[in-house]
Design an enzyme around this catalytic site. Structure first.
Site, PDB file in Angstrom:
ATOM      1  N   ARG A 172      70.970  77.542 114.787  1.00 26.58           N
ATOM      2  CA  ARG A 172      70.298  76.881 113.662  1.00 26.58           C
ATOM      3  C   ARG A 172      70.610  75.400 113.687  1.00 26.58           C
ATOM      4  NH1 ARG A 172      67.444  76.358 109.356  1.00 26.58           N
ATOM      5  NH2 ARG A 172      68.132  75.072 107.620  1.00 26.58           N
ATOM      6  N   HIS A 205      70.757  72.406 111.240  1.00 24.68           N
ATOM      7  CA  HIS A 205      70.806  72.206 109.792  1.00 24.68           C
ATOM      8  C   HIS A 205      71.124  70.744 109.494  1.00 24.68           C
ATOM      9  CE1 HIS A 205      71.275  73.779 105.647  1.00 24.68           C
ATOM     10  NE2 HIS A 205      72.050  72.702 105.518  1.00 24.68           N
ATOM     11  N   SER A 206      70.161  70.042 108.890  1.00 27.44           N
ATOM     12  CA  SER A 206      70.386  68.646 108.519  1.00 27.44           C
ATOM     13  C   SER A 206      71.211  68.589 107.240  1.00 27.44           C
ATOM     14  CB  SER A 206      69.051  67.925 108.307  1.00 27.44           C
ATOM     15  OG  SER A 206      68.325  67.884 109.519  1.00 27.44           O
ATOM     16  N   CYS A 231      72.823  68.073 103.759  1.00 30.64           N
ATOM     17  CA  CYS A 231      72.254  67.910 102.419  1.00 30.64           C
ATOM     18  C   CYS A 231      73.404  67.963 101.435  1.00 30.64           C
ATOM     19  CB  CYS A 231      71.219  68.994 102.137  1.00 30.64           C
ATOM     20  SG  CYS A 231      70.546  68.936 100.463  1.00 30.64           S
ATOM     21  N   CYS A 285      66.435  72.205  96.110  1.00 27.68           N
ATOM     22  CA  CYS A 285      66.097  72.590  97.482  1.00 27.68           C
ATOM     23  C   CYS A 285      66.690  73.962  97.786  1.00 27.68           C
ATOM     24  CB  CYS A 285      66.605  71.547  98.477  1.00 27.68           C
ATOM     25  SG  CYS A 285      68.416  71.404  98.512  1.00 27.68           S
ATOM     26  N   GLU A 301      70.874  63.095 106.578  1.00 26.19           N
ATOM     27  CA  GLU A 301      70.614  63.283 105.144  1.00 26.19           C
ATOM     28  C   GLU A 301      69.250  62.717 104.751  1.00 26.19           C
ATOM     29  OE1 GLU A 301      71.744  64.683 101.461  1.00 26.19           O
ATOM     30  OE2 GLU A 301      73.375  64.383 102.886  1.00 26.19           O
ATOM     31  N   GLY A 302      68.591  63.427 103.845  1.00 23.74           N
ATOM     32  CA  GLY A 302      67.330  62.923 103.306  1.00 23.74           C
ATOM     33  C   GLY A 302      66.231  62.808 104.341  1.00 23.74           C
ATOM     34  N   ASP A 345      58.784  62.427 108.045  1.00 21.44           N
ATOM     35  CA  ASP A 345      60.094  62.918 108.469  1.00 21.44           C
ATOM     36  C   ASP A 345      60.687  61.923 109.453  1.00 21.44           C
ATOM     37  OD1 ASP A 345      62.338  64.351 109.327  1.00 21.44           O
ATOM     38  OD2 ASP A 345      61.289  66.273 109.210  1.00 21.44           O
ATOM     39  N   ARG A 366      63.619  62.220 110.959  1.00 18.45           N
ATOM     40  CA  ARG A 366      64.632  62.824 111.822  1.00 18.45           C
ATOM     41  C   ARG A 366      64.156  62.938 113.268  1.00 18.45           C
ATOM     42  NH1 ARG A 366      65.573  68.292 108.561  1.00 18.45           N
ATOM     43  NH2 ARG A 366      63.300  68.067 108.473  1.00 18.45           N
ATOM     44  N   LYS A 402      61.315  71.416 114.926  1.00 22.06           N
ATOM     45  CA  LYS A 402      62.599  71.673 115.574  1.00 22.06           C
ATOM     46  C   LYS A 402      62.406  72.510 116.841  1.00 22.06           C
ATOM     47  CE  LYS A 402      65.328  71.525 111.297  1.00 22.06           C
ATOM     48  NZ  LYS A 402      66.237  72.267 110.385  1.00 22.06           N
TER      49      LYS A 402
END
Length: 356
Positions: free
Chosen positions: A210, A212-213, A215, A226, A253-254, A287, A289, A315
């Site tokens: 996974r 996972h950004s 948060c 969220c 983040e964000g 986005d 990222r 992703k």
């Protein structure tokens, strides 16, 4: 070896210093070929740097804005642009940069590549992507940090190619006591990244993964806006109960915009804007990222075949582009509540997330 650390700074050190200056609210001199310009984040307007900036500008300051922000202001733009400022009017500048109801009050010129690089520097620094810029044609102001536009533009890719493992240690987690934290350095910006290896996954076979950004509000404080905290803990528990896996905890983040901009966007959401509209008002794309460096992290752990727990098709594409073999992908959901139901529907409808 001494020569390597003397004289002119290496490209990544140069940009790292420029990022630090921007975040501290100080101007940076950005150069490209024979051109150079003084760049200041609009967030620095309250940081005591505006008076010396006024003296240097001599009435020739520009406000550079992203295409996303310009579209919100009413201009149909696909590239960055700038507005000429007859004076440094702080209220007007902040209105043009971030006010939700603002509309253009002056013509917009196409931004040169140097200005595009200035906006990229602000994105790397996680500040609002709106830049006060003064072209420098004569004498360069003394005492300013100088960065080259080409180095700013190449920074992300260069850093991602220098990922390395710096430390690792077992850290038992609730629900996943057999876990190891692996810390990486050299990737995304100036931030360390973390892989949590849960259980004993067999890297010769497909590994459950996974991305996972981070948060802060959801992961740590249980925000109801969220489903991030639920996804994080459910992924870890699933891996612990099903042969192990690798959870990449990415400091993005964000959606890559940084914590301060995320909270600014939350303020706009409290006024009725959805999550993507709020980011657009602030000048960010849907986005910000990137996930290519996550693929490099997995390869450094010896992982080549993956089963990915995600609802985000971006992703999946990024991991495949990084050279990993995607064997399967699986949905992971959090609890729905009155505070996050619109957020989840917006991710599904506007960003194509695989949610029912």
């Amino acid at each position: 070896m001494i020569e390597k650390f003397s004289g002119e700074a290496t490209a990544d050190v140069e940009v790292e210093r420029a990022i630090a200056e921007v975040r501290a609210g100080r101007p940076v001199l950005l150069s490209e070929d024979s051109r150079c310009a003084l760049v200041l984040s609009v967030e620095a307007l309250d940081a005591g740097e505006i008076e010396p900036f006024k003296q240097v500008s001599s009435g020739a300051a520009h406000l550079a804005l992203t295409p996303t922000r310009l579209r919100r202001l009413g201009a149909d733009r696909q590239s960055a642009g700038f507005i000429t400022l007859p004076s440094i009017d702080v209220k007007r500048i902040m209105t043009l940069a971030a006010d939700a109801q603002a509309r253009l009050d002056a013509p917009v010129a196409v931004a040169p590549s140097l200005y595009e690089s200035a906006l990229q520097l602000l994105r790397l620094a996680h500040v609002l992507p709106a830049a006060l810029i003064v072209p420098i044609e004569d004498q360069t102001p003394p005492g300013l940090l100088t960065a080259r536009a080409a180095n700013v533009n190449a920074f992300r890719g260069e850093r991602n190619g220098r990922l390395r493992i710096v430390n690792r240690a077992p850290v038992p987690l609730e629900g996943a006591p057999d876990s190891e934290f692996v810390v990486f350095r050299g990737g995304e910006g100036l931030r360390d990244q973390v892989a949590i290896v849960i259980g004993q996954p067999n890297i010769r076979e497909p590994v459950t993964v996974r991305l996972h950004s981070a948060c802060l509000t959801g992961d740590l404080f249980g925000s109801l806006k969220c489903d991030c905290g639920d996804q994080l803990r459910r992924a870890a528990r699933h891996m612990a109960e099903n042969g192990g896996g690798v959870l990449l905890y990415l400091d993005q983040e964000g959606r890559g915009n940084g914590l301060a901009n995320k909270i600014h966007a939350y303020s706009l959401q409290s006024r009725g804007f959805d999550t993507f509209d709020a980011d657009e008002i602030l000048g960010f794309e849907e986005d910000g990222r990137t996930f290519g460096f996550a693929g490099e992290m997995l390869k450094l752990l010896g992982v080549t075949q993956i089963r990915v727990m995600t609802n985000n098709p971006t992703k999946l594409s990024a991991l495949e582009a990084a050279g990993l073999v995607l064997v399967s992908d699986h949905r992971i959901v959090g609890r729905k509540n009155n505070h996050n139901i619109r957020y989840l529907a917006t991710k599904r409808d506007r960003a194509g997330h695989l949610l029912d």
